[in-house]
Design a protein around this motif. Structure first.
Motif, short mmCIF file in Angstrom:
data_model
loop_
_atom_site.label_atom_id
_atom_site.label_comp_id
_atom_site.label_asym_id
_atom_site.label_seq_id
_atom_site.Cartn_x
_atom_site.Cartn_y
_atom_site.Cartn_z
N TYR A 44 0.87 -1.18 0.00
CA TYR A 44 0.00 0.00 0.00
C TYR A 44 0.91 1.23 0.00
CZ TYR A 44 -3.99 -2.92 1.46
OH TYR A 44 -4.99 -3.84 1.52
N VAL A 45 0.43 2.33 -0.55
CA VAL A 45 1.20 3.57 -0.44
C VAL A 45 0.97 4.17 0.94
CG1 VAL A 45 1.44 5.93 -1.29
CG2 VAL A 45 1.30 4.01 -2.90
N ALA A 46 2.08 4.44 1.63
CA ALA A 46 1.99 5.02 2.98
C ALA A 46 2.12 6.54 2.93
CB ALA A 46 3.09 4.45 3.87
N ALA A 47 2.79 7.03 1.89
CA ALA A 47 3.08 8.47 1.84
C ALA A 47 3.71 8.85 0.51
CB ALA A 47 4.05 8.85 2.97
N HIS A 48 3.60 10.11 0.16
CA HIS A 48 4.47 10.67 -0.87
C HIS A 48 5.88 10.73 -0.28
CE1 HIS A 48 1.19 11.98 -3.46
NE2 HIS A 48 0.61 12.57 -2.43
N SER A 49 6.88 10.56 -1.11
CA SER A 49 8.26 10.64 -0.61
C SER A 49 8.52 11.92 0.17
CB SER A 49 9.25 10.56 -1.79
OG SER A 49 9.36 9.23 -2.24
N GLU A 50 7.96 13.01 -0.32
CA GLU A 50 8.23 14.31 0.31
C GLU A 50 7.57 14.46 1.68
OE1 GLU A 50 6.58 16.42 -2.98
OE2 GLU A 50 4.70 16.87 -1.95
N ASP A 51 6.61 13.58 2.00
CA ASP A 51 5.97 13.65 3.32
C ASP A 51 6.88 13.17 4.44
OD1 ASP A 51 3.69 14.28 1.89
OD2 ASP A 51 2.73 12.33 2.16
N VAL A 52 7.84 12.31 4.07
CA VAL A 52 8.62 11.60 5.08
C VAL A 52 9.99 12.26 5.22
CG1 VAL A 52 9.54 9.35 5.80
CG2 VAL A 52 7.43 9.48 4.44
N GLY A 53 10.32 12.67 6.44
CA GLY A 53 11.60 13.34 6.64
C GLY A 53 12.10 13.12 8.06
N ARG A 54 12.75 14.13 8.58
CA ARG A 54 13.33 14.00 9.92
C ARG A 54 12.35 14.41 11.02
NH1 ARG A 54 17.44 10.82 10.98
NH2 ARG A 54 18.39 12.27 12.47
N GLN A 55 11.14 14.72 10.62
CA GLN A 55 10.07 14.90 11.60
C GLN A 55 9.34 13.58 11.73
OE1 GLN A 55 9.04 17.75 13.27
NE2 GLN A 55 10.77 18.90 12.44
N LEU A 56 9.08 13.14 12.94
CA LEU A 56 8.31 11.91 13.11
C LEU A 56 6.87 12.14 12.67
CD1 LEU A 56 9.71 10.86 16.61
CD2 LEU A 56 10.35 9.92 14.36
N LEU A 57 6.39 11.27 11.79
CA LEU A 57 5.06 11.42 11.20
C LEU A 57 4.18 10.27 11.65
CD1 LEU A 57 3.11 12.68 9.02
CD2 LEU A 57 4.22 11.16 7.37
N SER A 58 3.02 10.59 12.22
CA SER A 58 2.09 9.55 12.66
C SER A 58 0.98 9.39 11.64
CB SER A 58 1.48 9.93 14.01
OG SER A 58 0.55 8.95 14.40
N ASN B 283 18.83 9.05 4.70
CA ASN B 283 17.68 9.27 3.81
C ASN B 283 16.79 8.04 3.56
OD1 ASN B 283 16.61 11.62 2.78
ND2 ASN B 283 17.10 11.03 0.67
N ALA B 284 17.03 6.99 4.31
CA ALA B 284 16.20 5.80 4.12
C ALA B 284 14.91 5.93 4.92
CB ALA B 284 16.96 4.56 4.59
N PRO B 285 13.76 5.70 4.31
CA PRO B 285 12.50 5.77 5.05
C PRO B 285 12.32 4.58 5.98
CG PRO B 285 12.08 5.06 2.80
CD PRO B 285 13.56 5.34 2.89
#
Lengths: 340, 340, 340
Positions: free
Chosen positions: B12-26, B42-44
């Protein structure tokens, strides 16, 4: 693991004394609506907040000068003992026209309520908390509504290793969590002690106590099931033998189930230093509220997980430091089981 | 007819690549809380968003420079593989002190997640969507939260006869619905083709492609169960044989169940014309979002009916044009059944 | 005691006549979504508000000049009888492509709907309420949404002893509740009469009727199960035998279950005095709305208790004055039972 039953034949805090007056106050306690008020002689009263006739909340009615409540719907008049004495539409008032009166006991600034069988209510079982009205101590207090089950806060208050992380920057400092604790269970009370010697003084202690550098810090968390906690806090310069420089604090936490998975958190905080300093009062009022709000927010974040992901049966791993919380769970289960 | 089960051994798609970074995302995915972030390389990474100790969401903790997460409650430190490496209140860290790490695979601007058994996760099964990062194509993208079950949007995307009505005035024109379609099911993919010759150019194509009058319009909707769609769109002047004047678009739709009857709709839109024109980029961004919001609003209106009127068992009448959607239902049922 | 079932083979008010026009109106009635509109010849129509194809609410579609509704999703066109006459994506329209058309009957400014078997719908069973459009009477009206089950308002309207308390200061005065009542049950109608002689004139009567001091006040509450009430009100100076000085009012209450424990309260109020006085019209509009809102608020307060404390089985004590309400419960139970 996260049952939602609560023992009823127990004392719970229903309100701070100052919350209850000549205004009718409605409050859900242990999934029951309760109407709280004071008589003209200042005695607190708690009646079931639903007229026996058609379930209208009595709190929407009128409190008379003679301390009766007139239901706002059809005018039925109730005495402070819960018995109706007047039904406007008929001359006779059946004995059965009455609402439950909950036993109350007011002591040291708190109003305690007994939600179970009235004949079992014994005020001698209420744990002591005299500091709240002792002239040698200064007290601040507040009420936080919490969208989480009571258990989460009860266990939070028994594992103070979280200070270092959840309350970093206020009352938490490094190395708190790894300081050894002692847990004991005595007469149904759970007691977790964490004496910390030569530990960093937290920023909030500097502001309020005037301490800095390294200190000797004492912390004893006591849980009196099902709903009352005292956190005994002390601090003095590290190694200082002069007891007169020791600052003491008593944080009182009253955790009363409200409705569904919501809870009333009544907190009080007493200190035996700078008791006449209004600036310290204000610091305490805002500082402690901020800290306790962090506990509420953590409990609410966890509630969202356990009530949505695997309701009531999350997979958990206990740490050694959880001995107190686990004993609290056992005691609560026993109290509930004993009432079945 | 409207089951709420989803196959778990799927990408399943969890996110756009740009959504995921060094901020913890719930983010809740398939009724599980997931914490997403990137390592310093840079690894998700995706971990169960609940500390194994007391269910505190890890996303409320702190991401360290060494890529560990420190739980915000009691300071337990987790590595990117989900194993805890530190429990502040005790020296030993049990092996069982770990949270699930979900397999991720990042490709072409999307982060794919595997919610099932990790050993079955095979990235080769992820459908292609190279246009999203191809230098010959320009892409816009967005995320729409949807208060409706995923199935409603999955079926919306397979019956593009709705363009004429739901999207009238933007990408819909008369006679779309009555143009014949071809439906085929190949290797578990559902494909609905609607080639339209000498049909009116929709207003939005005029604005973006510069076409007008009558056009030849191609439209192929592909569904890769359980959660991914590509709509292949092409347009050129009617009868024009010059392929260089043909405009192509790929609409990518990722429909990921969130919590209960809510869904994440991650959309992307790539085009192979005017790829360096910022004005067209802006038109696409806002225009496609408006169109996709209409799909979301239709799905939400239907959800309100089916979840309130005859939960899960509405009476429905299928049209011939629903062959693709019905095949999608069958495939989804099979995927779920195969996991029982 | 508080069942949530409603008889379906009965007339309910769906709307004030003025609510229904050439705009498609969506309204949940007895837990069904209904789409209401008028034909170009002014006839009201009610169709199930969900396309038989994919449950899209028809109210989100387009009403054509030929009185058809085009579904906003895939363009299916329905005639006023509920039969589809066009499916854009295919040439043939199956007979089964139809939605339920609910029988309607418009009379005296109200639109009545029949939610049960159409062949049983007999407009002769609709109770009379001619005052609402009678030229000798002036009418004001309104609609109040209510977050409570219909039963609570139905019973409120049958026990007018509450005027003295819930409506004190407007239409309530002392001694109303203790005035004897007569209750009779005739032909399935519940009728509670309370003639009051030499009773205080309520403030609102002074403002509107111009009366003051003591008056003779008549009040007859009629309930036509399952959902319609007429409160007949009259007032004149106490002992005055001149009938020309008698003011009469008819309060019409239409209590229609909406969705779950919510209800539509359509109210109307007609009077036979000062019928051309716009100031009295305005006073009536605002005054009656204020009074009826108090009834709604009382019902909502009770709903909160019965749906949270002891769902559907509160302990209640009936008063003598409840004879009408209890008979209403019995009649409602019989109507529901007769349909099983």
């Amino acid at each position: 693991m996260y049952p939602k039953k609560y023992p009823r034949n127990q004392w719970y805090v229903a309100a701070h004394s100052e919350d209850v007056g000549r205004q009718l106050l409605s409050r859900w306690l242990l999934d029951e609506p309760v109407c709280l008020y004071r008589t003209s002689e200042n005695a607190p009263v708690a009646l079931a907040d639903r007229c026996i006739h058609r379930q209208m909340p009595l709190s929407k009615g009128r409190l008379g000068d003679d301390d009766t409540i007139e239901c706002g719907y059809h005018g039925t008049v109730y005495r402070t003992d819960g018995q109706a004495e007047r039904i406007p539409s008929q001359p006779n008032v059946p004995r059965a026209c009455r609402v439950h009166r909950f036993p109350l006991f007011e002591k040291w600034g708190l109003v305690w309520i007994w939600m179970g069988k009235p004949e079992l209510a014994d005020p001698a079982r209420i744990p002591g908390h005299h500091w709240l009205t002792d002239p040698g101590w200064a007290t601040v207090r507040g009420t936080l509504p919490m969208k989480a089950r009571a258990q989460l806060l009860n266990e939070n208050l028994l594992d103070l290793s979280h200070l270092e992380f959840l309350h970093a920057g206020s009352i938490g400092t490094a190395k708190i969590a790894k300081t050894p604790i002692t847990t004991d269970f005595d007469d149904g009370v759970v007691r977790v002690s964490r004496p910390m010697y030569s530990i960093d003084c937290p920023p909030f202690f500097t502001k309020t106590m005037g301490l800095s550098g390294v200190i000797d810090r004492g912390q004893v968390a006591e849980f009196f099931p099902p709903a009352f906690h005292i956190t005994h806090v002390s601090a003095k310069p590290a190694g200082d033998l002069d007891e007169s420089r020791k600052c003491e604090q008593k944080a009182i936490h009253c955790v009363t189930p409200a409705r569904g998975n919501t809870t009333h958190y009544f907190w009080c905080h007493a200190r035996n230093y700078k008791i006449d300093d209004p600036e310290i009062n204000a610091l305490m009022q805002h500082g402690m509220e901020m800290v306790f709000k962090q506990d509420v927010e953590a409990s609410e974040a966890i509630e969202e997980i356990i009530s949505n992901y695997e309701p009531d049966h999350p997979i958990e791993l206990n740490f050694k430091v959880d001995a107190g919380a686990l004993q609290a769970r056992r005691l609560m289960d026993q109290l509930v089981a004993a009432e079945q």
